[in-house]
Scaffold this motif. Structure first.
Motif, PDB file in Angstrom:
ATOM      1  N   SER A   1     -23.057 -21.417 -37.038  1.00 12.21           N
ATOM      2  CA  SER A   1     -23.647 -22.711 -36.558  1.00 12.21           C
ATOM      3  C   SER A   1     -22.922 -23.183 -35.450  1.00 12.21           C
ATOM      4  CB  SER A   1     -23.894 -23.683 -37.688  1.00 12.21           C
ATOM      5  OG  SER A   1     -24.360 -23.451 -38.710  1.00 12.21           O
ATOM      6  N   LYS A   2     -21.752 -23.195 -35.225  1.00 11.25           N
ATOM      7  CA  LYS A   2     -21.122 -23.615 -34.024  1.00 11.25           C
ATOM      8  C   LYS A   2     -21.240 -22.796 -32.930  1.00 11.25           C
ATOM      9  CE  LYS A   2     -16.745 -25.365 -32.485  1.00 11.25           C
ATOM     10  NZ  LYS A   2     -15.331 -25.623 -32.899  1.00 11.25           N
ATOM     11  N   ARG A   3     -21.478 -21.324 -33.188  1.00  7.57           N
ATOM     12  CA  ARG A   3     -21.637 -20.640 -31.922  1.00  7.57           C
ATOM     13  C   ARG A   3     -22.971 -20.578 -31.423  1.00  7.57           C
ATOM     14  NH1 ARG A   3     -20.056 -14.876 -33.648  1.00  7.57           N
ATOM     15  NH2 ARG A   3     -20.442 -14.321 -31.508  1.00  7.57           N
ATOM     16  N   LEU A   4     -23.936 -20.918 -32.414  1.00  6.76           N
ATOM     17  CA  LEU A   4     -25.517 -21.159 -31.906  1.00  6.76           C
ATOM     18  C   LEU A   4     -25.496 -22.576 -31.191  1.00  6.76           C
ATOM     19  CD1 LEU A   4     -27.761 -19.862 -34.725  1.00  6.76           C
ATOM     20  CD2 LEU A   4     -27.654 -19.027 -32.383  1.00  6.76           C
ATOM     21  N   ASP A   5     -24.730 -23.717 -31.489  1.00 12.29           N
ATOM     22  CA  ASP A   5     -25.098 -24.844 -30.919  1.00 12.29           C
ATOM     23  C   ASP A   5     -26.465 -25.468 -31.139  1.00 12.29           C
ATOM     24  OD1 ASP A   5     -23.878 -27.098 -29.620  1.00 12.29           O
ATOM     25  OD2 ASP A   5     -24.689 -26.578 -27.831  1.00 12.29           O
ATOM     26  N   GLY A   6     -26.593 -25.290 -32.411  1.00  8.61           N
ATOM     27  CA  GLY A   6     -27.995 -25.965 -32.739  1.00  8.61           C
ATOM     28  C   GLY A   6     -28.747 -24.850 -33.188  1.00  8.61           C
ATOM     29  N   GLY A   7     -30.105 -24.968 -32.496  1.00  8.28           N
ATOM     30  CA  GLY A   7     -31.111 -23.852 -32.936  1.00  8.28           C
ATOM     31  C   GLY A   7     -32.027 -24.023 -33.857  1.00  8.28           C
ATOM     32  N   PHE A   8     -32.122 -25.203 -34.683  1.00  6.62           N
ATOM     33  CA  PHE A   8     -32.923 -25.498 -35.646  1.00  6.62           C
ATOM     34  C   PHE A   8     -33.511 -26.785 -35.510  1.00  6.62           C
ATOM     35  CE2 PHE A   8     -30.223 -22.319 -37.271  1.00  6.62           C
ATOM     36  CZ  PHE A   8     -30.951 -21.271 -37.616  1.00  6.62           C
ATOM     37  N   GLY A   9     -34.475 -27.053 -36.502  1.00  6.31           N
ATOM     38  CA  GLY A   9     -35.092 -28.648 -36.350  1.00  6.31           C
ATOM     39  C   GLY A   9     -36.002 -28.304 -35.322  1.00  6.31           C
TER      40      GLY A   9
ATOM     41  N   VAL B   1     -19.447 -12.542 -41.441  1.00  4.67           N
ATOM     42  CA  VAL B   1     -20.328 -11.609 -40.932  1.00  4.67           C
ATOM     43  C   VAL B   1     -20.753 -11.649 -39.349  1.00  4.67           C
ATOM     44  CG1 VAL B   1     -22.811 -10.845 -41.099  1.00  4.67           C
ATOM     45  CG2 VAL B   1     -21.542 -11.448 -42.961  1.00  4.67           C
ATOM     46  N   CYS B   2     -20.701 -12.929 -38.926  1.00  2.86           N
ATOM     47  CA  CYS B   2     -20.692 -13.071 -37.208  1.00  2.86           C
ATOM     48  C   CYS B   2     -21.903 -12.511 -36.795  1.00  2.86           C
ATOM     49  CB  CYS B   2     -19.272 -12.805 -36.692  1.00  2.86           C
ATOM     50  SG  CYS B   2     -17.896 -13.872 -37.412  1.00  2.86           S
ATOM     51  N   PRO B   3     -23.251 -12.856 -37.138  1.00  5.77           N
ATOM     52  CA  PRO B   3     -24.328 -12.159 -36.482  1.00  5.77           C
ATOM     53  C   PRO B   3     -24.554 -12.838 -35.027  1.00  5.77           C
ATOM     54  CG  PRO B   3     -25.121 -13.484 -37.859  1.00  5.77           C
ATOM     55  CD  PRO B   3     -23.613 -13.414 -38.219  1.00  5.77           C
ATOM     56  N   ARG B   4     -25.245 -12.224 -34.282  1.00  9.32           N
ATOM     57  CA  ARG B   4     -25.667 -12.746 -32.918  1.00  9.32           C
ATOM     58  C   ARG B   4     -26.968 -13.371 -33.087  1.00  9.32           C
ATOM     59  NH1 ARG B   4     -23.896  -8.933 -27.958  1.00  9.32           N
ATOM     60  NH2 ARG B   4     -21.444  -8.860 -28.419  1.00  9.32           N
ATOM     61  N   GLY B   5     -27.008 -14.593 -32.686  1.00  6.68           N
ATOM     62  CA  GLY B   5     -28.191 -15.400 -32.649  1.00  6.68           C
ATOM     63  C   GLY B   5     -28.620 -15.718 -34.002  1.00  6.68           C
TER      64      GLY B   5
END
Length: 114
Positions: free
Chosen positions: A25-33, A68-72
């Motif tokens: 979640s931190k790596r994405l810096d949001g992305g939802f909502g 797991v650390c998936p991209r995106g």
């Protein structure tokens, strides 16, 4: 070594717990909502109308790293099915995700309760 007993229990209304990887979640810096600025955990809490944590029908818990650390995407584990982990891409439709998990939105009376 002396045995210790569990003396206190805390009840909850959870039917399941959803474990959300905080590092993803931190790596994405949001992305939802609605605006794409919320973390997956926060967006799921809003989707299910979770206001009182223990009294909610579903527990959404952020955990350190699931490895797991998936991209995106964000790794999600449903406690009812721990053998199958889900990779939720940024911007995914949370209503479809809830349907896939077999979870329904809470009744309107629950959403308005504080």
């Amino acid at each position: 070594m002396a045995r210790t007993r569990v003396k206190h229990l805390v009840k909850s209304n959870w039917s399941t717990a959803l474990l959300v990887c905080a590092k993803c979640s931190k790596r994405l810096d949001g992305g939802f909502g609605k605006k794409g600025k919320q973390s997956l955990a926060k967006a799921l809490r809003r989707q299910f109308g979770i206001k009182r944590f223990r009294k909610s029908p579903v527990g959404v818990v952020e955990v350190k790293c699931l490895g797991v650390c998936p991209r995106g995407a964000v790794t999600l584990v449903d406690a009812r099915d721990p053998g199958n982990w889900r990779l939720v891409p940024a911007g995914a439709d949370l209503a479809v995700l809830a349907d896939t998990l077999g979870l329904a939105a809470p009744p309107p009376s629950y959403q308005s309760a504080e």
